[in-house]
Scaffold this motif. Structure first.
Motif, PDB file in Angstrom:
ATOM      1  N   SER A   1      -9.364  -1.964  -2.576  1.00  0.00           N
ATOM      2  CA  SER A   1     -10.272  -2.791  -3.374  1.00  0.00           C
ATOM      3  C   SER A   1      -9.585  -3.385  -4.582  1.00  0.00           C
ATOM      4  N   GLU A   2      -8.440  -2.835  -4.959  1.00  0.00           N
ATOM      5  CA  GLU A   2      -7.867  -3.238  -6.243  1.00  0.00           C
ATOM      6  C   GLU A   2      -7.322  -4.655  -6.196  1.00  0.00           C
TER       7      GLU A   2
ATOM      8  N   ARG B   1      -0.833   4.122   4.193  1.00  0.00           N
ATOM      9  CA  ARG B   1      -0.529   5.132   3.178  1.00  0.00           C
ATOM     10  C   ARG B   1      -0.499   6.489   3.869  1.00  0.00           C
TER      11      ARG B   1
ATOM     12  N   ARG C   1      -3.337   0.930 -15.105  1.00  0.00           N
ATOM     13  CA  ARG C   1      -3.088   1.011 -13.666  1.00  0.00           C
ATOM     14  C   ARG C   1      -4.289   1.665 -12.948  1.00  0.00           C
TER      15      ARG C   1
ATOM     16  N   GLN D   1       0.832  -1.205   0.000  1.00  0.00           N
ATOM     17  CA  GLN D   1       0.000   0.000   0.000  1.00  0.00           C
ATOM     18  C   GLN D   1       0.871   1.261   0.000  1.00  0.00           C
ATOM     19  N   GLU D   2       2.014   1.179   0.647  1.00  0.00           N
ATOM     20  CA  GLU D   2       2.888   2.347   0.752  1.00  0.00           C
ATOM     21  C   GLU D   2       3.300   2.855  -0.629  1.00  0.00           C
TER      22      GLU D   2
ATOM     23  N   SER E   1      -4.961   4.428  -5.635  1.00  0.00           N
ATOM     24  CA  SER E   1      -5.497   3.241  -4.975  1.00  0.00           C
ATOM     25  C   SER E   1      -6.655   3.596  -4.039  1.00  0.00           C
ATOM     26  N   LEU E   2      -6.448   4.639  -3.245  1.00  0.00           N
ATOM     27  CA  LEU E   2      -7.447   4.953  -2.227  1.00  0.00           C
ATOM     28  C   LEU E   2      -8.681   5.632  -2.822  1.00  0.00           C
TER      29      LEU E   2
ATOM     30  N   SER F   1      -9.606  -0.551   3.286  1.00  0.00           N
ATOM     31  CA  SER F   1      -8.789   0.481   2.646  1.00  0.00           C
ATOM     32  C   SER F   1      -8.285   0.133   1.253  1.00  0.00           C
TER      33      SER F   1
ATOM     34  N   VAL G   1      -7.264  -0.828 -12.935  1.00  0.00           N
ATOM     35  CA  VAL G   1      -7.104  -1.856 -11.892  1.00  0.00           C
ATOM     36  C   VAL G   1      -7.586  -1.317 -10.542  1.00  0.00           C
ATOM     37  N   ALA G   2      -7.350  -0.030 -10.324  1.00  0.00           N
ATOM     38  CA  ALA G   2      -7.731   0.571  -9.045  1.00  0.00           C
ATOM     39  C   ALA G   2      -9.206   0.973  -9.002  1.00  0.00           C
TER      40      ALA G   2
ATOM     41  N   VAL H   1       0.174  -5.189 -14.614  1.00  0.00           N
ATOM     42  CA  VAL H   1       0.204  -3.950 -15.396  1.00  0.00           C
ATOM     43  C   VAL H   1       1.619  -3.388 -15.458  1.00  0.00           C
TER      44      VAL H   1
ATOM     45  N   HIS I   1     -10.715   2.958  -4.336  1.00  0.00           N
ATOM     46  CA  HIS I   1     -11.400   2.223  -3.272  1.00  0.00           C
ATOM     47  C   HIS I   1     -12.625   2.975  -2.780  1.00  0.00           C
TER      48      HIS I   1
ATOM     49  N   GLN J   1       0.455   7.345  -6.462  1.00  0.00           N
ATOM     50  CA  GLN J   1       0.002   5.957  -6.522  1.00  0.00           C
ATOM     51  C   GLN J   1      -0.908   5.622  -5.333  1.00  0.00           C
ATOM     52  N   GLU J   2      -0.562   6.118  -4.181  1.00  0.00           N
ATOM     53  CA  GLU J   2      -1.425   5.898  -3.019  1.00  0.00           C
ATOM     54  C   GLU J   2      -2.804   6.507  -3.260  1.00  0.00           C
TER      55      GLU J   2
ATOM     56  N   HIS K   1     -10.360   5.367   6.678  1.00  0.00           N
ATOM     57  CA  HIS K   1      -9.315   4.346   6.768  1.00  0.00           C
ATOM     58  C   HIS K   1      -8.379   4.530   5.583  1.00  0.00           C
ATOM     59  N   CYS K   2      -7.202   5.066   5.839  1.00  0.00           N
ATOM     60  CA  CYS K   2      -6.292   5.362   4.725  1.00  0.00           C
ATOM     61  C   CYS K   2      -5.405   4.182   4.368  1.00  0.00           C
ATOM     62  N   GLY K   3      -5.476   3.112   5.148  1.00  0.00           N
ATOM     63  CA  GLY K   3      -4.532   2.016   4.900  1.00  0.00           C
ATOM     64  C   GLY K   3      -3.132   2.440   5.301  1.00  0.00           C
TER      65      GLY K   3
END
Lengths: 664, 664
Positions: free
Chosen positions: A202-203, B411, B208, A163-164, B172-173, A200, B211-212, A211, B176, B168-169, B407-409
């Motif tokens: 879903s991907e 990240r 990319r 995730q980072e 993803s978020l 947090s 996918v997210a 990818v 989500h 990128q974070e 909830h940021c995970g």
């Protein structure tokens, strides 16, 4: 390639890991059982069937590298090191898990002699280090051939690391560079410390890797043979590989497995007892059946023939190639390596004061002189380097592994962590280059370099408001202080071409920790006008110009581009009959290591001391004393031409003179 | 929804942007033409056909937000603000691009009153801010309904922003969270400052995003109608959208377009002349044909009906809802909001010294008292918060926008940048929570908050070696100093429950910049044993216990968990007949703002001053004076129980006493 451990024996092998972890964590009263219990089978597959290593010589240069990126699961690593026979991890050591002074620390701490390739814990760093190791391997492989450098890098990784941002940068760049010998095993347990990963993310993580050009295999992480088979496939694929291992967190602890508490919820003896019943493990805590331990020790000896063969190949190398390989392994520089830099110092002085040159050009010229060092690799984040111009280094890429210049893209964080991995790997001296304003982007990696004592050079350009019209976002004012605050990080800010050459010598020779090299974008006029045989920067600070015409009344202390302003201010103060010295402080860390007498002589006892730096005062007071003053920034910068900004913020010889006079 | 500008007129509209940028950059002698010339058509499509805005009231709460994440292309924004009629961006202002004091700074600097939603430049920050704005919008929409809060957030973004980990974070978020009103326009020009993007990236960026969970449309970025149509589709899609706009960098400058030099290679008058010929733009520099300017000004008035309707709907709200909406827009807290915290202070003292409570529990208790503030949102990176326990806040997610807990995970970086975007959006007071050891991961965002003066609360737990057995990776030693070094960042480290309540009051009331709130994991015994009507922390430092039995000889200065150690050391020194005061310094920034007399009275003129903090000395010297001493850390921590670590590193009452006596 390696003899298989018969399948019927592998489940007890995994359980040996599992119960060492359970017993140590119960004994310590805390720990993170999620990883060792969830990845026990994966680790068994890797260590008994694939990993090339030699517990009797943990630093064998061509060993496979293994990184536990989810470092909170440290007991997994300690259990493996114990089981395979690393000397430092006897059973008594395992029993001290998380105690003061134990080698079995809360997180694995860098110690390659003991079998720990890199410190891990801060998430994302480990996989990015592993990426750096794979880059170093590919580069050295191109230099020395398959017979001498040809190994894999494996990393275990949890959801957090992926995730980072730094993990995401790594995925993108490692895919781009097609590092086929990099293999990640993802502990896909769908739980983080905060709860279900579905809170947090879903991907489809596997798709995200695909990818980016990775080879992905999905596998049951509790099926040892399936994992072993997947690893065999991964090793053959030219792409970097992700094994997406479906696992159950804390597997074996009925009360917690598959749940959030599996991560690090407290384990009790009753949990351990229940697990013993459940998994058919009748042995006492820390007690391993002989046959299981023997199998593990056999696994630890699996690579012995390869080890011997490798040494034979090394011995058979031509003498010069062998000497070079051995030299770069030690991190030692060739005899007389710094001669070119000494000549550069002399030439700079012979050229005379003149107009000076931009700090970043000076640094590039110096580093061009070192292009002959095969061990030097430069990572660069979207910037032509103040190290070596690209003209003297060619790119490391998917097609050509002989290049020493890694285009990292606009990814400062993975660049820094890559450099750490290269340094931990050995055989390579890494530099990581970007703008000082963006040092914060790679700071978590810089901290890890400092903590591990890795000889990485973090190189920065555009070091102050001298950046000019790009404005405050691009103007560091607090970043020097924030880096000086970091233990074991040597921060160098040279004042001119001569100091730059001296500082680079010191940086290359410093092997017990990282250095930060900071260069101005603007011109640095020559302030060192007389050649000295000694490296004056070696003591961190020195009297550049002594007071004349009486006892010193004022000491002007400056660094980098502001030393020239202090020199001008001194001229005016001397003209006003005020004996004034200029002290250059290119490296506070080295200066602070000097004895009191030297420091006091340089700083000038009972003089008015004025610090001059185009940065904030924070950290300066220790040098200035109670009568001292400071000429610099009090907040963020502004957008305007550099010279106008220096005037606007009052960082000029006139202001320095006034500040000194006010305090006399 | 908005009247279309007829198609035949749109190309001149885009060229108006293009030539304003060219002329300003040629005049300034430097700049980044790549973005304004490459994105002129995209900007025209957005601003003339979609963006909801009112140049006459740039801070209209329900305006669409527009973020230029690739902020180096600032002339694109200034051109748009000029063309659409923002008062601060007259043509004379445009002519001052990159000059000292100009509003047209090198990078856009936060000024919502002028039309600049957020400072951009450090790559990746802008899109992450935009994400935060979209979160704030969705949350406020759930609170106040479509009639009051219902707008889009658009961001322009280059390759650099998308390579950065924080970008990128965000991808993803945001995927989500399915923030359907977030729309990015990617300037897919395949060039970065370093050269072709192929040097450093191979992945299919659109894939990319897909996918997210994003909606992706690929479009010709120089076809205004195609971009406008794609934006219309994007606005209807429930997913966040990426418009992948294929563009030619620096389009219009024949010598540079499509090449690396297009990014920021120097432009000359000859280039401008050639572009004028090429594009059929016969007008003098900075001269805009009347019809083109009129069309642009019409575009600037496109949303006027919506603007009026919105105000009517606001006026029609029930009085209490309207008052609340207007209150949170101003950032003002409700009258008497801090009463609960005052009570908490009293109760803590009534409970008495006892065992104290963990710092993070104290902070959570305090924040639980504030759960009634609708404007508070908490972002949390994989940690149960030292702010509000999850029990008092429910999650903001794709299904439920009413939750105030994101909830940021794992990240941290996007969490911090999200909080900045929320604060810049307005109507929300954001908190961002993680471990202090990982402050570095979000530091680039913290710097932006400080630079912009955004009222974000950055909250941290586990603030020292008190973390214990997780070891040095998890133990901040230098991080307090690195944050104190940051201008305009108020760092609070309270000593007990009373100080914690006081510091939280100060943090919530501070609106001109961010605060860092630092809490110990371990127990903080009560050191404030008498209720005071005043908030003693408001002056940053104060005498907690005055010397007794004579003139003060020793001053012990401490923060946070070490104040209790100083109190114990004082007892011993007093018993030894040495009159000793304890000074608590919960916020250096506030203390430094006090007048000299107050500061000197607190610090104790002519006393031996000993600083006590489980962190490194860096930054302390200004308080300690030349006779001063320091009891704290000299390097990184270690793995062991917290109490053992304090003993090991010599941070104990006995060491404090000894340090004081040595200097008397």
């Amino acid at each position: 390639m390696s003899a298989l451990v018969p399948m019927r024996e592998t489940r007890p092998l995994a359980n040996a890991i599992r119960f060492l972890a359970i017993d140590a964590i119960v004994r310590a009263g805390e720990g993170h059982q999620g990883v060792p219990l969830g990845m026990a089978e994966i680790a068994t597959a890797l260590f008994t069937q694939h990993l090339k290593f030699n517990p009797a010589d943990p630093q064998w240069p061509d060993r496979d590298r293994f990184v536990l990126s989810n470092g909170h699961g440290s007991m997994l690593l300690y259990a493996l090191l114990h089981l395979t026979g690393y000397a430092q991890f006897g059973i008594e050591q395992i029993k001290t898990f998380r105690e003061m002074g134990s080698h079995c620390e809360g997180h694995p701490e860098f110690d390659t002699a003991a079998g720990i390739e890199v410190t891990t814990g801060p998430l994302g760093q480990g996989i990015a280090n592993a990426f750096g190791m794979a880059v170093a391997e590919a580069y050295l492989n191109a230099k020395f051939g398959d017979g001498i450098v040809n190994h894999h890098t494996y990393a275990f990784v949890g959801d957090g690391c992926l995730q980072e941002g730094v993990g995401q940068e790594m995925i993108s760049l490692a895919g781009h560079l097609q590092l086929g010998k990099l293999i990640l095993c993802w502990d896909d347990n769908r739980i983080t410390d905060d709860g279900s990963t579905s809170l947090s993310i879903s991907e489809d993580v596997s798709e995200r890797f695909r990818v980016a050009g990775w080879h992905v295999i999905e596998v049951d992480g509790h099926d040892i043979e399936a994992v072993a088979a997947a690893l065999a496939v991964a090793r053959l694929d030219p792409r970097p590989s992700l094994l997406a291992c479906r696992t159950v967190i804390a597997r074996g602890i009925a009360r917690l497995q598959g749940q959030r508490g599996g991560h690090s919820g407290k384990l009790f003896e009753a949990d351990a007892d229940a697990a013993r019943n459940e998994l058919g493990w009748p042995h006492a805590p820390f007690d391993l059946p002989r046959d299981v331990l023997d199998s593990w020790r056999d696994a630890g000896r699996r690579s012995q023939a390869e080890y011997r063969d490798w040494h034979e190949r090394l011995a058979a190398l031509p003498a010069d190639a062998r000497a070079e390989f051995e030299r770069i392994q030690t991190g030692r520089l060739p005899d007389g390596w710094q001669r070119g830099l000494d000549d550069y110092r002399k030439r700079a002085i012979e050229r005379g004061e003149g107009e000076g040159e931009a700090g970043i050009v000076i640094s590039a010229e110096i580093n061009d002189l070192l292009a002959y060092l095969p061990e030097r690799m430069v990572g660069c984040a979207d910037l032509e380097a103040p190290t070596s111009h690209k003209r003297s280094l060619h790119a490391f890429n998917a097609e050509d592994r002989s290049g020493a210049y890694v285009h990292c893209g606009v990814r400062e964080h993975v660049m820094g962590a890559m450099a750490n991995g290269m340094a931990a790997h050995g055989g390579v001296i890494p530099l990581a280059v970007t703008y000082l304003a963006f040092a914060d982007y790679e700071r978590p990696a810089m901290r890890m370099a400092a903590l591990m004592g890795l000889p990485v050079k973090f190189v920065f350009s555009h070091d102050s408001i001298g950046v000019g019209r790009n404005g405050p976002t691009h103007q560091p004012v607090e970043i020097l202080a924030s880096l000086r605050a970091m233990p074991n990080m040597r921060v160098f800010r040279p004042a001119d071409a001569v100091e730059a050459a001296e500082c680079w010598v010191l940086a290359y020779e410093h092997r017990s920790g990282p250095c930060t090299m900071v260069f101005a974008r603007q011109t640095l006029p020559l302030v060192r006008t007389r050649h000295e045989p000694d490296n004056l920067c070696a003591r961190g600070g020195y009297v550049l110009a002594e007071a004349e015409g009486g006892n010193r009344l004022v000491t002007l202390l400056a660094t980098g581009s502001e030393v020239a302003l202090a020199v001008k201010a001194r001229e005016r103060l001397q003209q006003n009959g005020i004996p004034t010295a200029v002290v250059s402080l290119p490296c506070w860390d080295l200066f602070d290591e000097q004895d009191d007498a030297y420091r006091l002589a340089v700083l000038g006892a009972n003089t008015v001391r004025i610090g001059v730096e185009a940065a904030t005062r924070f950290g300066w007071d220790g040098y200035l004393g109670e009568r001292g003053g400071f000429v610099g920034m009090t907040g963020f910068g502004a957008s305007g031409p550099a010279q106008a900004l220096y005037e606007h913020f009052g960082i000029t010889p006139a202001h320095i003179v006034a500040a000194a006079k006010r305090r006399l």
